[in-house]
Design an enzyme around this catalytic site. Structure first.
Site, short mmCIF file in Angstrom:
data_model
loop_
_atom_site.label_atom_id
_atom_site.label_comp_id
_atom_site.label_asym_id
_atom_site.label_seq_id
_atom_site.Cartn_x
_atom_site.Cartn_y
_atom_site.Cartn_z
N ASP A 1 35.60 42.46 40.01
CA ASP A 1 37.05 42.44 40.21
C ASP A 1 37.51 41.00 40.12
O ASP A 1 37.02 40.13 40.85
CB ASP A 1 37.38 43.04 41.58
CG ASP A 1 38.87 43.20 41.79
OD1 ASP A 1 39.61 43.31 40.79
OD2 ASP A 1 39.29 43.21 42.96
N ASP B 1 41.68 44.34 35.34
CA ASP B 1 40.83 43.25 35.85
C ASP B 1 39.66 43.75 36.68
O ASP B 1 39.16 43.06 37.56
CB ASP B 1 41.66 42.27 36.67
CG ASP B 1 42.05 42.85 38.02
OD1 ASP B 1 42.22 42.09 38.96
OD2 ASP B 1 42.17 44.10 38.12
N GLU B 2 39.21 44.95 36.37
CA GLU B 2 38.20 45.56 37.24
C GLU B 2 37.35 46.52 36.42
O GLU B 2 37.88 47.31 35.64
CB GLU B 2 38.96 46.33 38.31
CG GLU B 2 38.23 46.71 39.53
CD GLU B 2 39.13 47.60 40.40
OE1 GLU B 2 38.60 48.56 40.97
OE2 GLU B 2 40.34 47.35 40.47
MG LIG Z 1 41.60 42.03 41.08
#
Ligand SMILES: [Mg+2]
Length: 390
Positions: free
Chosen positions: A9, A104-105
């Site tokens: 993350d 973003d993960e």
């Molecule tokens: Mg994040």
């Protein structure tokens, strides 16, 4: 079956990208999401803003009240998507089994990658380091036997956290954490659990499953499993890119091609050794050069057949080096092998540079045995010894 799952993350992703692209924003509390006068919510805020109590999904007006000096940024999705692709490309180097959860993960199943790249913790650290070095951003990583525990782990020590949970520690790792960390536990479920006197995941572990089912219906059973860190869901595959590579960054920039060659041979032998350990061979060699001014070039060369031999990799990479190197001082050099297939699937033995392949294979197997027994530094090619291995 025992699995090794990574959850990655990015830390304060949108805000971090804004700080990366606009140096004047670094060290300042910034909020991405729009102007405080409109009715939107905070998409991401920098860690500096979090110190004022600003959080994701908070109304912008509230954020402004808590942190009057915050800089409000509208946000540039196309730029975030571009960086997101680079992040996932780095992750995809370590396993084809990747599941993107959001911009973003992502999850990465590295169970089968461990023979090639080392233990999951090391893979996690490598990915984190590459994101820092290549993109100038930070990520937090969790490594665990399943998706649920990996996700909890990645969230625990942000920013730049690396939390590794071995299978035998899953239950004790979860026990002290708050029940809100369990997937599916929202404010409503939390309220019910609190009314039963359950505050930590450990409390739920000790609670009889009948009591949970009675109060929460079908979710009670699932909650009980999750509290024990049981989660069988697979990481859904999306990509199929894989390569094995090594890079070296020089302490001071180097413009002597013989020094570059020495390093290249060292890197090629590391790559070859990992291929042999993972029992795969590759058909494409990629050379990467980064000059002092950070301009970076890569060149690829297909091989007529698959190889896992140091000198095959080295000679192909050296040909690319001669074509690519323009005499400017080099900051980083790297070599990788891609287009991989398990040993045996490429029946033909590649014999590019050695008429006596059997002999070079025996030599290399001897070197591998010696290194496995005594460590990497114990034996090297003559050319390789011209520089200190990292
Ligand atoms: Mg994040």
């Amino acid at each position: 079956m025992r699995r090794v799952i990574i959850h990655l993350d990015m830390d304060a992703f949108f805000a971090a990208v804004e700080q990366l692209d606009n140096p004047e924003l670094r060290g300042k509390p910034i909020i991405v999401g729009g102007s405080p006068d409109n009715r939107g919510v905070v998409a991401t805020c920098s860690y500096e803003a979090r110190r004022f109590g600003v959080r994701s999904a908070m109304p912008l007006s509230e954020a402004k009240r808590r942190c009057p000096d915050c800089v409000f940024v509208r946000g540039r999705m196309s730029r975030y998507s571009e960086i997101s692709r680079s992040v996932f490309a780095i992750m995809a180097d370590y396993s084809p089994q990747m599941e993107r959860v959001s911009i973003d993960e992502a999850f990465l199943d590295v169970t089968k990658s461990e023979p090639l790249f080392g233990p999951g913790a090391q893979i996690g650290r490598t990915i984190q380091q590459r994101i820092t070095d290549e993109l100038g951003l930070s990520a937090s990583v969790g490594v665990a036997p399943n998706k649920f525990v990996a996700k909890v782990a990645s969230d625990l020590r942000k920013p730049q956290g690396l939390v590794v949970v071995p299978p035998e520690q899953v239950v004790s790792f979860l026990a002290p954490l708050g029940i809100e960390r369990i997937w599916g536990v929202g404010p409503r479920a939390a309220q019910i659990l609190h009314s039963l006197g359950l505050y930590t995941i450990g409390d739920v572990q000790k609670c009889r499953v009948e009591i949970l089912s009675d109060r929460l219906g079908v979710y009670g059973q699932r909650l009980h499993e999750l509290s024990h860190g049981l989660d069988e869901r697979p990481v859904a595959e999306q990509d199929d890119v894989k390569s094995v590579g090594h890079e070296h960054t020089f302490d001071s920039d180097v413009s002597n091609i013989e020094v570059l060659r020495g390093v290249l041979l060292h890197l090629a032998s590391k790559v070859g050794r990992r291929l042999r350990k993972g029992q795969v061979k590759g058909k494409t060699i990629t050379l990467k050069l980064r000059y002092m001014d950070f301009s970076t070039f890569t060149r690829q060369s297909p091989l007529p057949g698959a190889t896992d031999l140091d000198l095959d990799i080295y000679h192909a990479a050296d040909k690319l080096l001669v074509r690519l190197f323009d005499g400017r001082p080099v900051r980083l050099i790297g070599v990788s092998v891609s287009n991989l297939a398990p040993e045996g699937e490429n029946a033909e033995q590649l014999d590019l540079f050695h008429p006596d392949t059997g002999k070079s294979r025996r030599l290399i197997e001897t070197m591998d045995r010696i290194r496995n027994k005594h460590g990497d530094g114990i034996i090297s090619y003559a050319k390789e010894s011209e520089f200190p291995p990292e």
